[in-house]
Motif scaffolding. Sequence first.
Motif, PDB file in Angstrom:
ATOM      1  N   VAL A   1       0.819  -1.212   0.000  1.00 20.49           N
ATOM      2  CA  VAL A   1       0.000   0.000   0.000  1.00 20.49           C
ATOM      3  C   VAL A   1       0.858   1.269   0.000  1.00 20.49           C
ATOM      4  N   ALA A   2       2.171   1.116   0.202  1.00 13.56           N
ATOM      5  CA  ALA A   2       3.069   2.268   0.129  1.00 13.56           C
ATOM      6  C   ALA A   2       4.494   1.790  -0.101  1.00 13.56           C
ATOM      7  N   VAL A   3       5.196   2.528  -0.948  1.00 18.83           N
ATOM      8  CA  VAL A   3       6.635   2.365  -1.130  1.00 18.83           C
ATOM      9  C   VAL A   3       7.225   3.742  -0.881  1.00 18.83           C
ATOM     10  N   GLU A   4       8.029   3.858   0.162  1.00 20.03           N
ATOM     11  CA  GLU A   4       8.580   5.156   0.540  1.00 20.03           C
ATOM     12  C   GLU A   4      10.071   5.184   0.277  1.00 20.03           C
ATOM     13  N   ASP A   5      10.514   6.253  -0.347  1.00 20.00           N
ATOM     14  CA  ASP A   5      11.922   6.432  -0.655  1.00 20.00           C
ATOM     15  C   ASP A   5      12.655   6.874   0.599  1.00 20.00           C
ATOM     16  N   GLY A   6      13.631   6.103   1.016  1.00 18.05           N
ATOM     17  CA  GLY A   6      14.350   6.418   2.244  1.00 18.05           C
ATOM     18  C   GLY A   6      13.621   5.859   3.453  1.00 18.05           C
ATOM     19  N   LEU A   7      14.222   6.083   4.620  1.00 18.53           N
ATOM     20  CA  LEU A   7      13.672   5.555   5.856  1.00 18.53           C
ATOM     21  C   LEU A   7      13.339   6.676   6.816  1.00 18.53           C
ATOM     22  N   ASP A   8      12.285   6.484   7.561  1.00 18.73           N
ATOM     23  CA  ASP A   8      11.968   7.364   8.674  1.00 18.73           C
ATOM     24  C   ASP A   8      12.931   7.010   9.808  1.00 18.73           C
ATOM     25  N   ARG A   9      13.700   7.974  10.272  1.00 18.73           N
ATOM     26  CA  ARG A   9      14.741   7.710  11.265  1.00 18.73           C
ATOM     27  C   ARG A   9      14.169   7.034  12.515  1.00 18.73           C
ATOM     28  N   ALA A  10      13.069   7.530  13.039  1.00 18.38           N
ATOM     29  CA  ALA A  10      12.500   6.972  14.271  1.00 18.38           C
ATOM     30  C   ALA A  10      12.059   5.517  14.057  1.00 18.38           C
ATOM     31  N   GLU A  11      11.455   5.234  12.921  1.00 17.24           N
ATOM     32  CA  GLU A  11      11.011   3.866  12.629  1.00 17.24           C
ATOM     33  C   GLU A  11      12.205   2.930  12.454  1.00 17.24           C
ATOM     34  N   TRP A  12      13.237   3.388  11.768  1.00 19.09           N
ATOM     35  CA  TRP A  12      14.463   2.617  11.557  1.00 19.09           C
ATOM     36  C   TRP A  12      15.114   2.278  12.894  1.00 19.09           C
ATOM     37  N   GLU A  13      15.196   3.286  13.762  1.00 22.15           N
ATOM     38  CA  GLU A  13      15.782   3.065  15.088  1.00 22.15           C
ATOM     39  C   GLU A  13      14.935   2.100  15.914  1.00 22.15           C
ATOM     40  N   ALA A  14      13.623   2.235  15.837  1.00 25.37           N
ATOM     41  CA  ALA A  14      12.729   1.354  16.602  1.00 25.37           C
ATOM     42  C   ALA A  14      12.889  -0.101  16.159  1.00 25.37           C
ATOM     43  N   ILE A  15      13.007  -0.339  14.864  1.00 25.93           N
ATOM     44  CA  ILE A  15      13.170  -1.711  14.376  1.00 25.93           C
ATOM     45  C   ILE A  15      14.515  -2.274  14.830  1.00 25.93           C
ATOM     46  N   ALA A  16      15.575  -1.469  14.768  1.00 28.41           N
ATOM     47  CA  ALA A  16      16.888  -1.952  15.235  1.00 28.41           C
ATOM     48  C   ALA A  16      16.826  -2.312  16.718  1.00 28.41           C
ATOM     49  N   HIS A  17      16.183  -1.464  17.521  1.00 27.92           N
ATOM     50  CA  HIS A  17      16.082  -1.739  18.958  1.00 27.92           C
ATOM     51  C   HIS A  17      15.134  -2.905  19.243  1.00 27.92           C
ATOM     52  N   ARG A  18      14.209  -3.164  18.348  1.00 28.65           N
ATOM     53  CA  ARG A  18      13.306  -4.320  18.502  1.00 28.65           C
ATOM     54  C   ARG A  18      14.085  -5.626  18.408  1.00 28.65           C
ATOM     55  N   TYR A  19      15.061  -5.669  17.497  1.00 24.78           N
ATOM     56  CA  TYR A  19      15.766  -6.911  17.217  1.00 24.78           C
ATOM     57  C   TYR A  19      17.128  -7.057  17.903  1.00 24.78           C
ATOM     58  N   LEU A  20      17.678  -5.975  18.386  1.00 19.87           N
ATOM     59  CA  LEU A  20      19.019  -6.016  18.968  1.00 19.87           C
ATOM     60  C   LEU A  20      19.011  -5.452  20.379  1.00 19.87           C
ATOM     61  N   ASP A  21      19.936  -5.919  21.209  1.00 21.69           N
ATOM     62  CA  ASP A  21      20.049  -5.312  22.540  1.00 21.69           C
ATOM     63  C   ASP A  21      20.522  -3.862  22.370  1.00 21.69           C
ATOM     64  N   ARG A  22      20.389  -3.085  23.421  1.00 21.31           N
ATOM     65  CA  ARG A  22      20.637  -1.647  23.337  1.00 21.31           C
ATOM     66  C   ARG A  22      21.994  -1.293  22.740  1.00 21.31           C
ATOM     67  N   ASP A  23      23.065  -1.858  23.290  1.00 19.34           N
ATOM     68  CA  ASP A  23      24.404  -1.510  22.821  1.00 19.34           C
ATOM     69  C   ASP A  23      24.638  -1.936  21.376  1.00 19.34           C
ATOM     70  N   THR A  24      24.181  -3.117  21.026  1.00 16.95           N
ATOM     71  CA  THR A  24      24.347  -3.592  19.652  1.00 16.95           C
ATOM     72  C   THR A  24      23.521  -2.741  18.693  1.00 16.95           C
ATOM     73  N   ALA A  25      22.312  -2.361  19.101  1.00 16.55           N
ATOM     74  CA  ALA A  25      21.470  -1.507  18.252  1.00 16.55           C
ATOM     75  C   ALA A  25      22.136  -0.162  17.995  1.00 16.55           C
ATOM     76  N   VAL A  26      22.707   0.432  19.027  1.00 17.40           N
ATOM     77  CA  VAL A  26      23.384   1.733  18.866  1.00 17.40           C
ATOM     78  C   VAL A  26      24.544   1.588  17.885  1.00 17.40           C
ATOM     79  N   ALA A  27      25.342   0.540  18.039  1.00 18.37           N
ATOM     80  CA  ALA A  27      26.481   0.315  17.137  1.00 18.37           C
ATOM     81  C   ALA A  27      25.994   0.041  15.709  1.00 18.37           C
ATOM     82  N   TYR A  28      24.952  -0.768  15.574  1.00 17.04           N
ATOM     83  CA  TYR A  28      24.381  -1.075  14.254  1.00 17.04           C
ATOM     84  C   TYR A  28      23.911   0.208  13.567  1.00 17.04           C
ATOM     85  N   LEU A  29      23.157   1.020  14.281  1.00 20.77           N
ATOM     86  CA  LEU A  29      22.628   2.250  13.701  1.00 20.77           C
ATOM     87  C   LEU A  29      23.754   3.200  13.304  1.00 20.77           C
ATOM     88  N   ASP A  30      24.776   3.309  14.139  1.00 20.88           N
ATOM     89  CA  ASP A  30      25.909   4.181  13.843  1.00 20.88           C
ATOM     90  C   ASP A  30      26.646   3.717  12.587  1.00 20.88           C
TER      91      ASP A  30
END
Length: 150
Positions: A89-118
């Motif tokens: 129903v939607a294809v969006e160019d690029g990522l919403d930063r907050a949504e991207w961060e939320a998904i990383a934190h959903r799947y990774l522990d805090r420290d790993t998520a921060v490193a992954y995002l960086d």
Amino acid sequence: MNLAMSSDCRERFLADLHVGVLGVTDPRGTSAPLLVPVWYGYEPGGVVTVLTDRTSTKADLIKRARRFSLCAQSEVPPYRYVSVEGPVVAVEDGLDRAEWEAIAHRYLDRDTAVAYLDANRHQLEEYLTFRMRPQRWRTADFTAFARQFS
């Protein structure tokens, strides 16, 4: 024995933490559908969200098919799964930063998520966001079935 989950149970299950397996038709020849594990986002009553590199085979096939399926399962007994299929129903160019961060934190522990995002800031511009509205649900909950053998 009916193994199907109720609407409420299936939506909660899909919203829980699972690695999904995304399936999309592959019209490039005699190949079977493309099946790949993905991180995804979902809130009950909403859409399934998948983020992927715009140059990936997955992105190309989803854009062509304009639909995909996703299966989430529990990997320990009693086994359960939810499979959804529906239109994009939607294809969006690029990522919403907050949504991207939320998904990383959903799947990774805090420290790993921060490193992954960086380490992966490039994804904000190089990725696409696909949103799929679940149209067809398939579910099974083997909890009651498993009780017969305990």
